[in-house]
Design an enzyme around this catalytic site. Structure first.
Site, PDB file in Angstrom:
ATOM      1  N   ALA A 154       0.829  -1.204   0.000  1.00 36.20           N
ATOM      2  CA  ALA A 154       0.000   0.000   0.000  1.00 36.20           C
ATOM      3  C   ALA A 154       0.859   1.247   0.000  1.00 36.20           C
ATOM      4  O   ALA A 154       0.630   2.185  -0.776  1.00 36.20           O
ATOM      5  CB  ALA A 154      -0.935  -0.019   1.207  1.00 36.20           C
ATOM      6  N   TYR A 155       1.851   1.284   0.873  1.00 34.46           N
ATOM      7  CA  TYR A 155       2.745   2.440   0.939  1.00 34.46           C
ATOM      8  C   TYR A 155       3.508   2.605  -0.378  1.00 34.46           C
ATOM      9  O   TYR A 155       3.585   3.704  -0.931  1.00 34.46           O
ATOM     10  CB  TYR A 155       3.722   2.271   2.096  1.00 34.46           C
ATOM     11  CG  TYR A 155       4.662   3.430   2.279  1.00 34.46           C
ATOM     12  CD1 TYR A 155       4.232   4.629   2.855  1.00 34.46           C
ATOM     13  CD2 TYR A 155       5.986   3.358   1.860  1.00 34.46           C
ATOM     14  CE1 TYR A 155       5.095   5.705   3.013  1.00 34.46           C
ATOM     15  CE2 TYR A 155       6.861   4.416   2.013  1.00 34.46           C
ATOM     16  CZ  TYR A 155       6.409   5.586   2.590  1.00 34.46           C
ATOM     17  OH  TYR A 155       7.267   6.655   2.740  1.00 34.46           O
TER      18      TYR A 155
END
Length: 248
Positions: A154-155
């Site tokens: 996600a990051y």
């Protein structure tokens, strides 16, 4: 420390209450700029404003909410000079976990803050910059956006999106005296590490040929030039701050 001339400039620094954002705000003030800090942590924001002293103002805003971004920008410009500099530093790391077990709500939150929030801030400030034919924007991405980090999809995805957003917007505004660039720091020694496990932190350190984490002052030094009038040609570009980790 070289003093970049930012006299007469007004900067918004999101995520400015701590970490890289606070260091950047401090450097911009030292260079002569007036700074308005945006952050969602109201009490911490007030402490940061007091620490930075004269020439500093603040606005509480959750950049993942368009209504709050609009309100913060209206407040920032209502009783202050036009905004000529924007540094998008607000962001979160989130949990470390493989994709097949990654929490859906955490994925959504990371994308909302890191990518959509950066878009919202750019969306809010660009019309006035275009009208005045001047502006400097720096979006804080990450080396993870270039290379990806395991258990941090996600990051990594959000920061890759910030790089793409920067390149797209920089090309859109190339006909104006507006520079839009991003930096891709390796892990810095900030509170964001509190969100990560010791094992993941050591993994991140081991990937950096310099053998240490980024100092926030080093990020501030690069940003100070990028938001100056001297940066009159380079736009839609990505500047490496990875301590030698980046392969491109």
């Amino acid at each position: 420390m070289n003093r970049i001339d930012l006299e007469g400039q007004h900067a918004i620094v999101t995520g400015g209450a701590q970490g890289i954002g606070f260091a950047i705000a401090s450097r911009l003030i030292a260079s002569g700029a007036a700074v308005t800090l945006w952050d969602m942590d109201g009490p911490l924001l007030k402490k940061a404003e007091a620490a930075l002293g004269a020439g500093t103002r603040s606005a509480v805003a959750d950049i993942s909410r368009w209504d709050e971004v609009e309100a913060a920008y209206a407040a920032t410009t209502a009783d202050g000079p036009p905004v000529s500099i924007v540094v998008n530093s607000a962001g979160i790391a989130g949990d470390a976990a493989p994709v097949d077990t990654y929490d859906i709500a955490m994925w959504t939150k990371i994308i909302a803050i890191n990518l959509t929030g950066t878009f919202y801030v750019n969306r809010a400030v660009v019309p006035d910059m275009k009208a005045r034919n001047y502006g400097r924007i720096v979006n804080i991405a990450s080396i993870a956006g270039k290379e990806g980090n395991p258990n941090a999809a996600a990051y990594s995805a959000s920061k890759a999106g910030v790089i793409g957003l920067t390149k797209s917007l920089g090309k859109e505004l190339a006909g104006y005296d507006i520079a839009v660039n991003c930096i891709t720091p390796a892990t810095a020694q900030t509170r964001i590490l509190e969100q990560l496990t010791p094992e993941f932190i050591e993994y991140m350190r081991s990937r950096i040929p310099r053998g240490r984490f980024l100092k926030v002052e080093e990020a501030a030094s690069m940003v100070a030039w990028l938001v100056s009038k001297e940066n009159s040609f380079t736009t839609a570009s990505t500047f490496d701050l990875s301590g030698g980790r980046a392969t491109y």
